[in-house]
Design a protein around this motif. Structure first.
Motif, PDB file in Angstrom:
ATOM      1  N   ALA A 264     -10.542  12.602 -69.465  1.00 60.94           N
ATOM      2  CA  ALA A 264     -10.332  11.537 -68.489  1.00 60.94           C
ATOM      3  C   ALA A 264      -9.352  10.489 -69.006  1.00 60.94           C
ATOM      4  O   ALA A 264      -8.654   9.835 -68.218  1.00 60.94           O
ATOM      5  N   LEU A 265      -9.275  10.342 -70.328  1.00 59.39           N
ATOM      6  CA  LEU A 265      -8.349   9.372 -70.935  1.00 59.39           C
ATOM      7  C   LEU A 265      -6.977   9.975 -71.197  1.00 59.39           C
ATOM      8  O   LEU A 265      -6.137   9.342 -71.831  1.00 59.39           O
ATOM      9  N   GLY A 266      -6.762  11.204 -70.721  1.00 55.97           N
ATOM     10  CA  GLY A 266      -5.445  11.823 -70.854  1.00 55.97           C
ATOM     11  C   GLY A 266      -5.307  12.792 -72.005  1.00 55.97           C
ATOM     12  O   GLY A 266      -4.217  13.312 -72.254  1.00 55.97           O
ATOM     13  N   GLY A 267      -6.402  13.054 -72.722  1.00 58.67           N
ATOM     14  CA  GLY A 267      -6.346  13.975 -73.853  1.00 58.67           C
ATOM     15  C   GLY A 267      -6.414  15.429 -73.424  1.00 58.67           C
ATOM     16  O   GLY A 267      -6.565  15.753 -72.242  1.00 58.67           O
ATOM     17  N   THR A 268      -6.309  16.313 -74.405  1.00 62.21           N
ATOM     18  CA  THR A 268      -6.442  17.745 -74.164  1.00 62.21           C
ATOM     19  C   THR A 268      -7.459  18.312 -75.157  1.00 62.21           C
ATOM     20  O   THR A 268      -7.769  17.690 -76.175  1.00 62.21           O
ATOM     21  N   THR A 269      -7.970  19.508 -74.845  1.00 62.25           N
ATOM     22  CA  THR A 269      -8.948  20.153 -75.714  1.00 62.25           C
ATOM     23  C   THR A 269      -8.431  21.500 -76.195  1.00 62.25           C
ATOM     24  O   THR A 269      -7.510  22.075 -75.611  1.00 62.25           O
ATOM     25  N   GLY A 299     -18.026  24.267 -79.496  1.00 60.68           N
ATOM     26  CA  GLY A 299     -16.990  25.238 -79.840  1.00 60.68           C
ATOM     27  C   GLY A 299     -15.602  24.783 -79.439  1.00 60.68           C
ATOM     28  O   GLY A 299     -14.618  25.476 -79.717  1.00 60.68           O
ATOM     29  N   PHE A 300     -15.517  23.629 -78.747  1.00 63.29           N
ATOM     30  CA  PHE A 300     -14.231  23.065 -78.332  1.00 63.29           C
ATOM     31  C   PHE A 300     -14.100  21.658 -78.906  1.00 63.29           C
ATOM     32  O   PHE A 300     -15.092  21.038 -79.287  1.00 63.29           O
ATOM     33  N   CYS A 301     -12.886  21.152 -78.950  1.00 61.58           N
ATOM     34  CA  CYS A 301     -12.637  19.862 -79.586  1.00 61.58           C
ATOM     35  C   CYS A 301     -11.476  19.141 -78.908  1.00 61.58           C
ATOM     36  O   CYS A 301     -10.589  19.785 -78.333  1.00 61.58           O
ATOM     37  N   ILE A 302     -11.480  17.817 -78.981  1.00 60.48           N
ATOM     38  CA  ILE A 302     -10.362  17.010 -78.486  1.00 60.48           C
ATOM     39  C   ILE A 302      -9.216  17.075 -79.498  1.00 60.48           C
ATOM     40  O   ILE A 302      -9.424  16.937 -80.703  1.00 60.48           O
ATOM     41  N   ASP A 303      -8.007  17.300 -79.006  1.00 60.21           N
ATOM     42  CA  ASP A 303      -6.813  17.312 -79.855  1.00 60.21           C
ATOM     43  C   ASP A 303      -6.458  15.868 -80.218  1.00 60.21           C
ATOM     44  O   ASP A 303      -6.175  15.052 -79.337  1.00 60.21           O
ATOM     45  N   ALA A 304      -6.475  15.567 -81.512  1.00 58.44           N
ATOM     46  CA  ALA A 304      -6.212  14.191 -81.968  1.00 58.44           C
ATOM     47  C   ALA A 304      -4.839  13.699 -81.523  1.00 58.44           C
ATOM     48  O   ALA A 304      -4.667  12.522 -81.175  1.00 58.44           O
ATOM     49  N   ASP A 305      -3.848  14.575 -81.516  1.00 56.89           N
ATOM     50  CA  ASP A 305      -2.485  14.180 -81.156  1.00 56.89           C
ATOM     51  C   ASP A 305      -2.326  13.884 -79.673  1.00 56.89           C
ATOM     52  O   ASP A 305      -1.309  13.320 -79.256  1.00 56.89           O
ATOM     53  N   SER A 306      -3.320  14.288 -78.867  1.00 59.03           N
ATOM     54  CA  SER A 306      -3.212  14.073 -77.423  1.00 59.03           C
ATOM     55  C   SER A 306      -3.761  12.723 -76.985  1.00 59.03           C
ATOM     56  O   SER A 306      -3.618  12.337 -75.825  1.00 59.03           O
ATOM     57  N   ILE A 307      -4.391  11.999 -77.908  1.00 57.77           N
ATOM     58  CA  ILE A 307      -4.976  10.695 -77.571  1.00 57.77           C
ATOM     59  C   ILE A 307      -3.927   9.600 -77.752  1.00 57.77           C
ATOM     60  O   ILE A 307      -3.354   9.443 -78.829  1.00 57.77           O
TER      61      ILE A 307
END
Length: 367
Positions: A264-269, A299-307
């Motif tokens: 919702a904040l624009g990140g990707t997983t 088993g999934f994670c937020i991509d740090a570079d996408s925040i």
């Protein structure tokens, strides 16, 4: 008891005995490093679509009981262990593990080398599998595993979410400090128990509820629960969460809820190689530099570079692999973590997060 074959999509097979259940069962084969808590793991809706291998060698020695269930049913698709205890010895036990799995229609396999399974998954990654007590042809089983539906892109959350809203505790809480709207993506009961103990009344909504319906109950805060599957497979939940965030509701998310808020904040997983599942993951709070031990199941994670660093900060990291374990919005009353502060099973180090959410609601109420 029947012979059971575990066949993976990469062609690897393991043999054991079915101490519960018979037939063919599909799921993603994963491992969990917890020493106890097998009943809580089996009833955690986040395991929908997965077959769980326990790394601890002896499972079932304290039986099961109704109080330790974390949801209304067993959601794991199978259980693989080194040895099923022949004796269940505990004053709280009401049923042995094999009978519990039989009643749930779930397969249990033991007398298998769980260390070999764990090492294989760790090296090759979690993968689709089938457990069969019927088909002795390994080539046939591998083909079935390959053809089975995986987790990527699937909406498993809707399969486990409720269909109608309800209030927890039942009958409401007239003297509640706060009223919390909860989006059930696959919630564990202990999260609701903790809110109750902290003086909150929870209004629990299906994951398909609209933002208007949620706001209509005039909540003091929003909680987005854990749940199973690919976070990218539920854009409808992300849209609702985005609308609620814009309404400036104090918001707290756990695990799948963390991923919903990150999106919702624009990140990707992205999908982790073999995921984090166990009661002993080291997490560092980037603000205080303190380290806590936490329970994980994802088993999934937020991509740090996408925040976007101008929008949110990474508040916690997993020290095993430096993945994102927490986010905090820089201007809105919102934070979330990738792990499970409610424990069950697991340590109680991160309990403070529930208290921080209470403080956030109190602050917003005063303003």
């Amino acid at each position: 008891m029947k012979k059971a074959i575990i066949a993976l999509e990469d062609g690897t097979c393991f043999e054991g005995r079915a101490f519960a259940g018979s037939g063919e069962f599909y799921g993603e084969l994963v491992f969990n490093t917890s020493m106890t808590g097998y009943q809580e793991i089996l009833t955690d809706p986040s395991y929908n679509g997965q077959i769980v291998t326990m790394t601890y060698p002896l499972i079932g020695n304290y039986g099961v009981n109704p109080e330790d269930a974390e949801s209304r049913a067993v959601f794991a698709k199978g259980l693989v262990i080194g040895e099923c205890s022949r004796i269940a010895s505990n004053w709280r036990s009401t049923m042995p593990l094999p009978e519990y799995l039989e009643q749930a229609g779930i397969v249990g396999v033991d007398q298998v080398d769980t260390r070999a399974i764990t090492l294989h998954i760790r090296d090759k990654g979690a993968m689709k599998c089938i457990i069969s007590t019927e088909d002795p042809d390994k080539d046939s089983l591998v083909a079935k595993a390959k053809a089975s539906e995986g987790l990527v892109g699937r909406d498993l959350s809707t399969e486990v979410s409720i269909t109608e809203p309800y209030t927890y505790p039942e009958g409401g809480k007239p003297d509640a400090k706060f009223r919390v709207a909860v989006i059930d993506c696959g919630i564990k009961l202990n999260q609701l128990r903790i809110f109750d103990e902290l003086g909150c009344e929870c209004r629990v909504f299906p994951n398909g509820a609209s933002s208007a319906a949620i706001l209509a109950c005039k909540p003091d805060g929003l909680f987005v629960s854990n749940g199973p599957g690919d976070p990218a497979g539920v854009p409808q939940i992300v849209k609702t969460v985005m609308e609620l965030v814009e309404a400036r509701l104090p918001t707290f998310g756990i695990c799948f809820g963390h991923q919903m808020l990150g999106l919702a904040l624009g990140g990707t997983t992205y999908k982790l190689k073999f995921g984090h599942r166990g009661g002993n993951q080291p997490i560092q709070d980037t603000r205080s530099k303190k380290v806590e031990i936490a329970s994980h199941n994802h088993g999934f994670c937020i991509d740090a570079d996408s925040i976007n660093p101008e929008v949110a900060e990474i508040s916690h990291i997993n020290l095993n692999d430096n993945t994102v374990a927490g986010l905090r919005h820089k201007t809105l009353p919102l934070f979330c973590v990738q792990y499970h502060p409610e424990a069950c099973p697991g340590p109680h180090d991160p309990f403070y997060l529930f208290e921080e959410f209470m403080e956030l609601m109190e602050k917003e109420k005063r303003s």
